[in-house]
Structure formats: structure tokens, C-alpha cells
Motif scaffolding. Structure first.
Motif, short mmCIF file in Angstrom:
data_model
loop_
_atom_site.label_atom_id
_atom_site.label_comp_id
_atom_site.label_asym_id
_atom_site.label_seq_id
_atom_site.Cartn_x
_atom_site.Cartn_y
_atom_site.Cartn_z
N GLN A 139 35.40 36.90 30.19
CA GLN A 139 34.12 37.56 30.39
C GLN A 139 33.56 38.08 29.06
OE1 GLN A 139 33.94 36.63 34.13
NE2 GLN A 139 32.42 38.12 33.46
N SER A 186 36.28 37.75 43.38
CA SER A 186 35.28 37.01 44.14
C SER A 186 34.45 37.97 44.99
CB SER A 186 35.94 35.96 45.02
OG SER A 186 36.82 35.14 44.27
N ASN A 204 42.41 27.14 39.39
CA ASN A 204 42.56 28.54 39.81
C ASN A 204 43.44 28.59 41.05
OD1 ASN A 204 40.90 29.19 37.65
ND2 ASN A 204 39.06 29.42 38.90
N LYS A 206 36.11 36.39 35.87
CA LYS A 206 37.36 35.80 35.43
C LYS A 206 37.92 36.59 34.25
CE LYS A 206 39.39 31.21 34.88
NZ LYS A 206 39.12 29.75 34.83
N THR A 212 39.04 41.88 43.39
CA THR A 212 40.27 41.40 42.77
C THR A 212 41.44 41.56 43.75
OG1 THR A 212 39.50 42.05 40.56
CG2 THR A 212 41.88 41.76 40.85
N GLN A 215 38.12 31.05 44.76
CA GLN A 215 38.33 30.82 43.33
C GLN A 215 37.15 30.09 42.69
OE1 GLN A 215 39.68 29.14 45.83
NE2 GLN A 215 40.82 27.33 45.19
N THR A 238 40.97 35.86 38.98
CA THR A 238 39.54 35.96 39.28
C THR A 238 39.27 37.03 40.32
OG1 THR A 238 39.69 34.27 41.01
CG2 THR A 238 39.18 33.51 38.78
N LEU A 294 31.67 34.40 40.25
CA LEU A 294 33.07 34.58 39.88
C LEU A 294 33.22 35.46 38.63
CD1 LEU A 294 35.83 33.42 40.95
CD2 LEU A 294 35.73 31.86 39.01
N HIS A 328 44.77 36.94 30.11
CA HIS A 328 44.67 37.14 31.57
C HIS A 328 46.05 37.20 32.23
CE1 HIS A 328 44.33 32.83 30.58
NE2 HIS A 328 45.20 32.66 31.57
#
Length: 354
Positions: free
Chosen positions: A119, A95, A296, A115, A141, A108, A93, A113, A61
Motif C-alpha cells: 500500500q 476485503s 492470494n 494488501k 482483515t 482475495q 489482504t 482490496l 507482509h
């Protein structure tokens, strides 16, 4: 050449390279060709089996890249329209923006959510991790253009380590002319030392069991002292602010004893199960302590992270924290190198192998 990704099937299994169809972004989405992904501690926790992650998945990430296609108009966090070719980073993340937590300033913790790097693979969103040539950015994002002159090795960890530290300082409040004690001299702890110094802390103390890491912290603004020097530095009061990035229960317990009356303890590293803490509730009450957890971060923290790095990356040796770099085809070697713990970060450059 079709997009490639290193797919994680579970602990104890080698990552396998698979080809995917070219990502086709829908409304509010973007496809990014990844130039660099650094392996984070949470990636290693998943690989070792210390924390569960839905499989199969594409880990990673902490990533940066250039936009390769857009699903319509999309703006960055500064409100500027993004274009193909823009060099960007984005939030850990995505949302929804409408659920209870999103409406109450906790995006967050969105009820739906998304992430990155966590995933499960799906036809709807197959490319969602950094150990790949491409990533499809989900709607919701937060996207930030990377400041000119910021190297990939500095920018990649920003959307995890640096932004999380920015969130911790947001929770803590100002630290100018204060004594800041930091537990853990990993990537987050070193970043926190530098950020405390830039924000005007009077004393910055970093605690870690490893002497080499304590010495490294001095290059990031830490004073050449230990927690044992705390009483002499503060006339016996203790630290104004203690931040724990280690997650060790012993460190958390020490933090409570090391902070002054009316001080703040910010907990960041406790993201995996440990033994129960031994704390006296009356001590917390009588000493007027504030203890807060950070997990987060928000879009504003990501923006602050890049603003900090743009200002400070030449003052502190962030680039040197990435100690090795591998092509995607060498992902098993990259993971092995990262698991040895000899480097703060190991980078994977998906197109390095051509």
C-alpha cells in the motif's frame, strides 16, 4: 519511542527510517507491535524493480506481533474476542465483504482490496507493512491467534508462504496415496512437500535446478528421486498432481507433460511477466487435464496454515529456513543478505535494536 518504519521510495534507493505517530485503531481495527517480519520473494522483486509497487510504501507482509490497542470488539477467525497482548498473525489482504468478488467466495480479489506491504503511504493508513515497529490492521482483515509454542521464525512466513500453499492444496483436492510433483524448492515448494507428505501422498517429488535445494527438500518429506523417475513410480502414467511454485514458463510446460490423464496442474508461481507459453489445446482436451491458478488465499487457508504448522513444525525444520536476523536499524544489511539468496528467509526484528 515513536513507531518507526523503513520506507521504500523505489528501486535502487536505500530504505529510509522514518518515525510515525502512534496508530489509533478505529472500529474493526487493531494496532499490532511487530516482533518479526520475514522478507518474501515479492519484497525482493519490488526492491529490484521486477514488479511495480506504489511508492512511498512500507514493504513486508510476512509478520507477527502482539496486539497493542483495539478499536472496539474484534474477533479472530475462531470467533474469539481478541485482547491487548494477544500474539497474532493476519491475512495478507483485507476485503470489504460486500463487493461482487467478496459475495462470490473470492475475497482475495475484492474490488477495494487492501494488501499489506503493497500500500502507498497515506495519512489514513500510514503503517501498513511489516518493516516497521507497528502495523495498523485494516477493517476486513482476518486475524488468527498464533498457536502456543510456534516460534516467530516459523509463524512469520505463514501468512504468505504457508497459507498460499494451503490454498493450492485446497484447489487441488485430496492427494492421499497419490504422486505429487512440485516445481521449485523455495519456501513455498518446501512447504508444499511437507504438506503433501502430511496429507498422505504416496510419492513426493521436488524439481529444482539447484541440487542443494533438492537435497533440502528431502528434509521436508520429498523422496530422493527426480522427475526422470516418474514413469517408473507411476507405471508410466505420470503424476496425479503437479504444482508449480517457480513461475518459470519451462516448468509450467513440463508440468503439462508430466501429469497423468485426468490429473491436475496447480499454478502458483507465475506472478510476474514471462514469455508466452507453448501449449497444445488439443492435448489439454484429450488428456482431460485440469489447470488452475492460485493467487492470494482466503481466511480458511490462513487458519489451515497455522493448524498445519502447529502439527508439523517439529517434524520438519521450518525454523532453520530463516537463516539470518537483523534489527530494523540494519534494514539495508537485511535486504542485501536476502538479495544474495543464501537463505530461504531473512528476518527483521523491529525491536531487536532496542
Amino acid at each position: 519511542m515513536p513507531p518507526l518504519a523503513a520506507v521504500f521510495e523505489g528501486p535502487g534507493q536505500p530504505l529510509s527510517l522514518r518515525s510515525f505517530q502512534d496508530p489509533c485503531p478505529g472500529e474493526g481495527q487493531a494496532a499490532v507491535e511487530i516482533s518479526c517480519c520475514t522478507l518474501c520473494g515479492s519484497d525482493l522483486h519490488s526492491i529490484r524493480g521486477d514488479r511495480s509497487v506504489p511508492v512511498p510504501t512500507i514493504l513486508g507482509h510476512e509478520m507477527v506481533g502482539r496486539i497493542s490497542s483495539l478499536g472496539g470488539d474484534l474477533r479472530d477467525e475462531a470467533g474469539v474476542l481478541l485482547e491487548v497482548g494477544d500474539r497474532v498473525s493476519w491475512s495478507l489482504t483485507a476485503s470489504c465483504g460486500t463487493c461482487f468478488y467478496c459475495r462470490n467466495s473470492l475475497p482475495q480479489k475484492c474490488e477495494s482490496l487492501f494488501k499489506y506491504g503493497h500500500q502507498q503511504l497515506s495519512e489514513r493508513h500510514p503503517l501498513s507493512g511489516g518493516l516497521a515497529t507497528h502495523c495498523l490492521l485494516a477493517k476486513g482483515t482476518s486475524v488468527v491467534k498464533i498457536p502456543t509454542g510456534l516460534p516467530d521464525e516459523v509463524a512469520s512466513p505463514a501468512n504468505c508462504a504457508t497459507a498460499t500453499v494451503a490454498a493450492a492444496f485446497r484447489a487441488a483436492g485430496p492427494c492421499g496415496d497419490q504422486t505429487v510433483l512440485i516445481h521449485g524448492a523455495g519456501m513455498l515448494g518446501l512447504t508444499a512437500a511437507a504438506m503433501a507428505r502430511v496429507r498422505g501422498a504416496r510419492h513426493v517429488i521436488v524439481s529444482d535446478p539447484r541440487e542443494d535445494r533438492r537435497r533440502q527438500a528431502e528434509q521436508f518429506g520429498a523422496d530422493p528421486v527426480t522427475p526422470a523417475d516418474l514413469p517408473g513410480l507411476t507405471e508410466g502414467r505420470g503424476a496425479d498432481l503437479v504444482m508449480d511454485f517457480s513461475g518459470a514458463p519451462e516448468a509450467v510446460e513440463e508440468a503439462v507433460s508430466q501429469v497423468r490423464i485426468g490429473g491436475r496442474v496447480i499454478l502458483v508461481g507465475s506472478v510476474f511477466p514471462t514469455r508466452a507459453l507453448s501449449l497444445q489445446a488439443d492435448e489439454l482436451v484429450r488428456r482431460l487435464l485440469r489447470i488452475e491458478g492460485v493467487h492470494n488465499y482466503t481466511a480458511a487457508d490462513l487458519v489451515e496454515a497455522f493448524a498445519f504448522l502447529a502439527e508439523a513444525h517439529e517434524q520438519f525444520p521450518f525454523r532453520a529456513l530463516v537463516g539470518a536476523s537483523y534489527p530494523l536499524a540494519g534494514i539495508d544489511d537485511a535486504v542485501e543478505s536476502a538479495l544474495l539468496g543464501e537463505h530461504f528467509r531473512v528476518a527483521v526484528r523491529p525491536r531487536k535494536d532496542g
